[in-house]
Design a protein around this motif. Structure first.
Motif, PDB file in Angstrom:
ATOM      1  N   PRO A 166      87.845 -38.140  -3.801  1.00 32.59           N
ATOM      2  CA  PRO A 166      88.892 -37.608  -2.931  1.00 32.59           C
ATOM      3  C   PRO A 166      88.866 -38.289  -1.575  1.00 32.59           C
ATOM      4  CG  PRO A 166      87.077 -36.059  -3.101  1.00 32.59           C
ATOM      5  CD  PRO A 166      86.812 -37.143  -4.096  1.00 32.59           C
ATOM      6  N   GLY A 167      90.027 -38.576  -1.060  1.00 27.81           N
ATOM      7  CA  GLY A 167      90.153 -39.148   0.264  1.00 27.81           C
ATOM      8  C   GLY A 167      91.265 -38.447   1.004  1.00 27.81           C
ATOM      9  N   GLY A 168      91.268 -38.540   2.315  1.00 25.85           N
ATOM     10  CA  GLY A 168      92.298 -37.881   3.088  1.00 25.85           C
ATOM     11  C   GLY A 168      91.701 -36.933   4.104  1.00 25.85           C
ATOM     12  N   SER A 169      92.498 -35.994   4.560  1.00 21.76           N
ATOM     13  CA  SER A 169      92.081 -35.047   5.597  1.00 21.76           C
ATOM     14  C   SER A 169      91.898 -33.673   4.967  1.00 21.76           C
ATOM     15  CB  SER A 169      93.140 -34.986   6.702  1.00 21.76           C
ATOM     16  OG  SER A 169      93.374 -36.277   7.232  1.00 21.76           O
ATOM     17  N   PRO A 170      90.670 -33.158   4.889  1.00 19.26           N
ATOM     18  CA  PRO A 170      90.403 -31.895   4.183  1.00 19.26           C
ATOM     19  C   PRO A 170      91.248 -30.722   4.671  1.00 19.26           C
ATOM     20  CG  PRO A 170      88.351 -33.008   4.722  1.00 19.26           C
ATOM     21  CD  PRO A 170      89.443 -33.769   5.400  1.00 19.26           C
ATOM     22  N   ALA A 171      91.603 -30.687   5.948  1.00 18.19           N
ATOM     23  CA  ALA A 171      92.386 -29.560   6.458  1.00 18.19           C
ATOM     24  C   ALA A 171      93.765 -29.486   5.832  1.00 18.19           C
ATOM     25  CB  ALA A 171      92.508 -29.653   7.977  1.00 18.19           C
ATOM     26  N   TYR A 172      94.246 -30.594   5.221  1.00 16.87           N
ATOM     27  CA  TYR A 172      95.601 -30.634   4.662  1.00 16.87           C
ATOM     28  C   TYR A 172      95.584 -30.890   3.152  1.00 16.87           C
ATOM     29  CZ  TYR A 172      96.786 -31.020   9.585  1.00 16.87           C
ATOM     30  OH  TYR A 172      96.897 -30.778  10.943  1.00 16.87           O
ATOM     31  N   MET A 173      94.416 -30.868   2.525  1.00 16.17           N
ATOM     32  CA  MET A 173      94.308 -31.223   1.119  1.00 16.17           C
ATOM     33  C   MET A 173      94.546 -30.025   0.208  1.00 16.17           C
ATOM     34  SD  MET A 173      91.125 -33.931   1.307  1.00 16.17           S
ATOM     35  CE  MET A 173      90.677 -33.678  -0.397  1.00 16.17           C
ATOM     36  N   ALA A 174      95.325 -30.255  -0.847  1.00 15.52           N
ATOM     37  CA  ALA A 174      95.539 -29.238  -1.874  1.00 15.52           C
ATOM     38  C   ALA A 174      94.233 -29.003  -2.639  1.00 15.52           C
ATOM     39  CB  ALA A 174      96.643 -29.693  -2.824  1.00 15.52           C
ATOM     40  N   ALA A 184     102.698 -35.061  -7.056  1.00 11.02           N
ATOM     41  CA  ALA A 184     103.717 -34.799  -6.044  1.00 11.02           C
ATOM     42  C   ALA A 184     103.487 -33.441  -5.398  1.00 11.02           C
ATOM     43  CB  ALA A 184     105.111 -34.866  -6.676  1.00 11.02           C
ATOM     44  N   GLN A 185     103.004 -32.473  -6.197  1.00 12.06           N
ATOM     45  CA  GLN A 185     102.741 -31.136  -5.661  1.00 12.06           C
ATOM     46  C   GLN A 185     101.575 -31.144  -4.669  1.00 12.06           C
ATOM     47  OE1 GLN A 185     103.716 -31.650  -8.882  1.00 12.06           O
ATOM     48  NE2 GLN A 185     105.716 -30.796  -8.317  1.00 12.06           N
ATOM     49  N   SER A 186     100.683 -32.115  -4.760  1.00 14.25           N
ATOM     50  CA  SER A 186      99.604 -32.228  -3.766  1.00 14.25           C
ATOM     51  C   SER A 186     100.185 -32.555  -2.394  1.00 14.25           C
ATOM     52  CB  SER A 186      98.606 -33.317  -4.189  1.00 14.25           C
ATOM     53  OG  SER A 186      98.074 -33.064  -5.469  1.00 14.25           O
ATOM     54  N   ASP A 187     101.139 -33.475  -2.363  1.00 21.07           N
ATOM     55  CA  ASP A 187     101.805 -33.796  -1.096  1.00 21.07           C
ATOM     56  C   ASP A 187     102.620 -32.612  -0.578  1.00 21.07           C
ATOM     57  OD1 ASP A 187     100.750 -36.316  -0.963  1.00 21.07           O
ATOM     58  OD2 ASP A 187     102.570 -37.370  -1.620  1.00 21.07           O
ATOM     59  N   GLU A 240     100.876 -22.457  -2.649  1.00 21.78           N
ATOM     60  CA  GLU A 240     100.273 -21.851  -3.838  1.00 21.78           C
ATOM     61  C   GLU A 240      99.064 -22.671  -4.297  1.00 21.78           C
ATOM     62  OE1 GLU A 240     100.741 -19.160  -5.452  1.00 21.78           O
ATOM     63  OE2 GLU A 240     102.673 -18.384  -4.779  1.00 21.78           O
ATOM     64  N   LYS A 241      98.067 -21.967  -4.841  1.00 21.39           N
ATOM     65  CA  LYS A 241      96.841 -22.660  -5.273  1.00 21.39           C
ATOM     66  C   LYS A 241      97.096 -23.551  -6.491  1.00 21.39           C
ATOM     67  CE  LYS A 241      94.537 -20.528  -2.085  1.00 21.39           C
ATOM     68  NZ  LYS A 241      94.165 -21.252  -0.849  1.00 21.39           N
ATOM     69  N   LEU A 242      97.926 -23.096  -7.425  1.00 24.17           N
ATOM     70  CA  LEU A 242      98.191 -23.864  -8.637  1.00 24.17           C
ATOM     71  C   LEU A 242      99.396 -24.775  -8.416  1.00 24.17           C
ATOM     72  CD1 LEU A 242      97.753 -21.058 -11.324  1.00 24.17           C
ATOM     73  CD2 LEU A 242      96.095 -22.807 -10.616  1.00 24.17           C
ATOM     74  N   PRO A 243      99.280 -26.057  -8.735  1.00 20.85           N
ATOM     75  CA  PRO A 243     100.391 -26.987  -8.509  1.00 20.85           C
ATOM     76  C   PRO A 243     101.686 -26.549  -9.190  1.00 20.85           C
ATOM     77  CG  PRO A 243      98.389 -28.203  -9.024  1.00 20.85           C
ATOM     78  CD  PRO A 243      98.073 -26.753  -9.238  1.00 20.85           C
ATOM     79  N   ALA A 244     101.597 -25.960 -10.374  1.00 17.72           N
ATOM     80  CA  ALA A 244     102.796 -25.592 -11.130  1.00 17.72           C
ATOM     81  C   ALA A 244     103.586 -24.480 -10.440  1.00 17.72           C
ATOM     82  CB  ALA A 244     102.418 -25.163 -12.539  1.00 17.72           C
ATOM     83  N   ARG A 245     102.965 -23.743  -9.530  1.00 16.54           N
ATOM     84  CA  ARG A 245     103.644 -22.638  -8.860  1.00 16.54           C
ATOM     85  C   ARG A 245     104.278 -23.074  -7.531  1.00 16.54           C
ATOM     86  NH1 ARG A 245     100.146 -17.183  -9.151  1.00 16.54           N
ATOM     87  NH2 ARG A 245     102.194 -16.434  -8.456  1.00 16.54           N
ATOM     88  N   ARG A 246     104.036 -24.296  -7.133  1.00 18.49           N
ATOM     89  CA  ARG A 246     104.652 -24.804  -5.909  1.00 18.49           C
ATOM     90  C   ARG A 246     106.065 -25.312  -6.202  1.00 18.49           C
ATOM     91  NH1 ARG A 246      99.475 -28.523  -5.108  1.00 18.49           N
ATOM     92  NH2 ARG A 246      97.909 -26.831  -5.115  1.00 18.49           N
ATOM     93  N   PHE A 247     106.728 -25.803  -5.170  1.00 17.16           N
ATOM     94  CA  PHE A 247     108.041 -26.398  -5.385  1.00 17.16           C
ATOM     95  C   PHE A 247     107.904 -27.546  -6.387  1.00 17.16           C
ATOM     96  CE2 PHE A 247     108.600 -24.560  -1.106  1.00 17.16           C
ATOM     97  CZ  PHE A 247     109.783 -23.858  -1.307  1.00 17.16           C
ATOM     98  N   PRO A 248     108.838 -27.658  -7.327  1.00 20.50           N
ATOM     99  CA  PRO A 248     108.713 -28.718  -8.337  1.00 20.50           C
ATOM    100  C   PRO A 248     108.856 -30.122  -7.762  1.00 20.50           C
ATOM    101  CG  PRO A 248     110.851 -27.593  -8.517  1.00 20.50           C
ATOM    102  CD  PRO A 248     110.026 -26.809  -7.550  1.00 20.50           C
ATOM    103  N   SER A 249     109.459 -30.252  -6.593  1.00 17.49           N
ATOM    104  CA  SER A 249     109.631 -31.576  -5.982  1.00 17.49           C
ATOM    105  C   SER A 249     109.833 -31.416  -4.491  1.00 17.49           C
ATOM    106  CB  SER A 249     110.838 -32.307  -6.600  1.00 17.49           C
ATOM    107  OG  SER A 249     112.037 -31.635  -6.245  1.00 17.49           O
ATOM    108  N   ALA A 250     109.672 -32.521  -3.772  1.00 15.37           N
ATOM    109  CA  ALA A 250     109.950 -32.505  -2.333  1.00 15.37           C
ATOM    110  C   ALA A 250     111.427 -32.242  -2.080  1.00 15.37           C
ATOM    111  CB  ALA A 250     109.527 -33.839  -1.710  1.00 15.37           C
ATOM    112  N   GLY A 251     112.281 -32.686  -3.009  1.00 16.41           N
ATOM    113  CA  GLY A 251     113.699 -32.411  -2.876  1.00 16.41           C
ATOM    114  C   GLY A 251     114.007 -30.932  -2.969  1.00 16.41           C
ATOM    115  N   ALA A 252     113.295 -30.215  -3.854  1.00 18.84           N
ATOM    116  CA  ALA A 252     113.509 -28.771  -3.981  1.00 18.84           C
ATOM    117  C   ALA A 252     113.074 -28.045  -2.712  1.00 18.84           C
ATOM    118  CB  ALA A 252     112.754 -28.246  -5.196  1.00 18.84           C
ATOM    119  N   MET A 253     111.961 -28.476  -2.105  1.00 14.73           N
ATOM    120  CA  MET A 253     111.517 -27.867  -0.853  1.00 14.73           C
ATOM    121  C   MET A 253     112.517 -28.163   0.263  1.00 14.73           C
ATOM    122  SD  MET A 253     107.804 -28.227   1.031  1.00 14.73           S
ATOM    123  CE  MET A 253     107.450 -27.331   2.564  1.00 14.73           C
TER     124      MET A 253
END
Length: 649
Positions: A166-174, A184-187, A240-253
């Motif tokens: 894993p790489g990135g910033s832990p404060a913003y990581m899924a 895509a749901q991680s972003d 949401e903790k589970l990726p499938a429960r988040r917005f399906p795409s950035a476009g949907a958000m």
């Protein structure tokens, strides 16, 4: 940099793999960002990977790669230059964004992110520091940057391979990112954390790596109940903790946010400043200490007292009072009356000129006084102002057959050890170098540069010959427009000529720099309409009020170019500046004081002023908007010495 087509103007940041510089193209003059890719920090494969990602992504909300600079002493990506910093700066900028404006920034970032996702690229390191800002049509435009650890989804599968660490910033990581999974749901989760921080003023979780990992995986984010319900729902879905429960795409958000922006509950508070709470109002547990009631920030009332004075003639009812100061004297003018106070001797002198005073320009040893036809000189030891040797301005006015406005004249500022700025009521600044001052005058189609050589300036001598013994025209520059620019000496050596487009539909301001002798020093263009420009005690730094955005003040650093926006609760009635910061008065009866990072230091209750100036070393003088009097306070109650040492612009 040697053998480079770019000239580095200054360091603007530190990236994950090296430094980021502001530079200009030596031939085109275009500003760019040079992103250093250190050999020690970046392998060739990483370098080629990021280069491939950003070249393949061409979107208005993604920082574009303009080229590659590979020379003997380093490798650099040539990127879009974003002069307004990062979203982090806005979040920490003491509430400079309105709610709808902040939501629009998130919408545009999501649009760029959706574009990248549709091409199978996952950013993997979304955070406010990686959202750059530039100015387009007077508004912030965000650009997603830093694809250094981006990943490409194999065959558009939903979840990437967990083979990499894993790489990135832990404060913003899924949660799944801590196991090396990405999608895509991680972003989208990271965007949810950014949106939460933008609205609330703090991230949902804090701690070290293991503490953050546990919180992201197991702790539900508390719904910020002070937000409209539609925004609460967007935050809950994106986090949401589970990726499938988040917005399906950035476009949907994006569509959900657009619908929320049109919701009446959001429209009603669309101008409310965010974050909802400033960082100082967030406790270590993440709870807000109190709401941002507008009156709660005024911690005290400044106790002013009146300065005694006597006017020879009553001022006209429509006269604009002026104030200016230097380290030893305070100068005031209303109509044709001029009054000076000595700090040490505690007495005033007054005199009356033949014309109304237009501007005051203080120097360490005196003050210039501009009227419609003359430039007068007042030496601190004089009893009457000297105008005979400076009456040449009347001749220049007649030669050009035009009425020169006060904003078309500037004199080089006084270079003293302790810079002591005026109230900014005039549009010129002063500073002599040894026995010489420099004067610039604008007439339609021309800029004229003069030197003013001083005669005697010793206060022990007679004042008969004090003033300027010679006046010399140094240079005449033709300009392509008949519109008169605003002239401002931003220090003792550099003049700034500012032309602003008055059309709100196509805002543009041109800043042209000259040496004090008229040599062109470069041009900067910004898509904003600047109404007034004020020099500051810091080199290459100006303050600017926007013509069609009266609640916006910009702090602009010209070298390297950077723009900080400071939100104004209501249009300032008067401004003052000092080495450690600046301040203004606003209706109804408040004074706000800021440091040079754009953060508000304190807010006081005080009379609304039409003119402000420094008083002694730590105080303030003002002319109230009701009636004419001079009121002063000896101390603003700030640790000025500590502030002066801390601020570095």
């Amino acid at each position: 940099m040697q053998r480079s087509k770019y000239r580095i103007l200054g360091l603007v940041g530190q990236g994950q793999y090296g430094k980021v510089y502001c530079a200009s193209d030596r031939q085109k003059g275009q500003l760019v960002a040079l992103k250093e890719l250190s050999h020690s920090a970046t392998s060739t494969s990483q370098f080629l990977q990021e280069l491939w990602y950003i070249i393949s992504l061409q979107h208005p909300n993604i920082a574009a790669c303009l080229g590659l600079e590979h020379i003997q002493n380093g490798r650099y990506l040539v990127m879009d230059y974003c002069e307004a910093g990062t979203l982090r700066g806005l979040i920490e900028g003491n509430q400079t964004l309105g709610l709808l404006e902040g939501l629009q920034i998130i919408v545009e970032v999501l649009q760029g992110l959706d574009y990248a996702h549709q091409r199978g690229i996952i950013h993997c390191d979304i955070k406010p520091e990686n959202i750059l800002l530039t100015i387009v049509a007077g508004k912030w435009q965000p650009k997603l940057s830093d694809f250094g650890i981006a990943r490409r989804l194999p065959s558009h599968h939903d979840i990437g391979s967990p083979s990499h660490a894993p790489g990135g910033s832990p404060a913003y990581m899924a949660p799944e990112r801590f196991y090396g999974m990405y999608s895509a749901q991680s972003d989208i989760y990271a965007m949810g954390v950014v949106l939460y921080e933008l609205l609330v003023g703090d991230r949902p979780f804090h701690g070290l790596f293991n503490e953050l990992m546990w919180a992201h995986m197991n702790h539900r984010v508390e719904r910020p109940t002070f937000l409209p319900e539609c925004l609460q729902n967007i935050l809950q879905t994106s986090l949401e903790k589970l990726p499938a429960r988040r917005f399906p795409s950035a476009g949907a958000m994006t569509e959900s946010l657009k619908a929320a922006m049109a919701d009446p509950s959001v429209q009603e508070i669309g101008d409310r400043l965010i974050p909802w709470y400033s960082p100082s109002q967030i406790t270590t547990t993440g709870e807000a200490t109190n709401s941002l009631d507008q009156d709660s920030n005024a911690i005290d009332s400044l106790e002013f007292y009146d300065l005694p004075y006597k006017l020879n003639n009553p001022p006209p009812s429509d006269s604009q009072p002026l104030l200016a100061s230097n380290p030893t004297h305070l100068y005031s003018a209303t109509g044709s009356n001029v009054i000076t106070w000595s700090y040490t001797e505690q007495h005033s002198q007054s005199f009356t000129l033949s014309e109304s005073v237009v501007s005051l320009y203080p120097m360490s040893h005196g003050c210039y006084i501009l009227t419609n036809n003359y430039l007068h000189w007042w030496h601190n030891s004089s009893h009457q102002p000297d105008s005979q040797s400076l009456g040449f301005l009347q001749k220049i006015f007649k030669e050009t057959d035009t009425t020169l406005k006060p904003t078309t004249l500037a004199i080089s500022q006084d270079l003293v050890k302790s810079r002591f700025n005026s109230s900014l009521v005039g549009q010129a600044d002063l500073l002599p170098e040894c026995q010489r001052d420099y004067l610039t005058i604008a007439v339609p189609g021309q800029l004229r540069f003069y030197s003013l050589t001083k005669g005697l300036t010793n206060p022990d001598h007679s004042t008969e010959n004090q003033g300027h013994s010679s006046i010399k025209l140094l240079k005449v520059i033709s300009v392509s427009t008949q519109i008169l620019p605003q002239l401002t000496f931003i220090d003792g050596r550099h003049l700034l000529a500012t032309w602003s487009n008055t059309k709100p539909s196509s805002p543009k301001t041109i800043f042209q720099m000259y040496s004090r002798r008229g040599a062109p020093m470069g041009t900067i263009k910004l898509p904003i309409n600047v109404n007034q420009v004020f020099a500051t005690p810091h080199p290459y730094t100006i303050l600017a009020l926007c013509q069609h955005q009266p609640l916006t003040l910009l702090q602009i650093n010209l070298k390297p170019l950077s723009v900080i926006r400071v939100a104004v609760a209501s249009p300032p009635t008067a401004l003052f500046m000092a080495d450690w910061g600046y301040g203004w008065t606003i209706e109804p009866g408040k004074m706000q004081i800021f440091n040079w990072s754009g953060h508000r230091l304190v807010e006081y209750n005080c009379p609304v002023a039409t003119a402000l100036a420094r008083w002694k070393q730590t105080g303030l003088a003002l002319v109230p908007s009701t009636g004419y009097s001079i009121k002063v306070v000896d101390s603003l109650g700030l640790p000025l010495q500590e502030l002066s040492e801390d601020i570095d612009v």
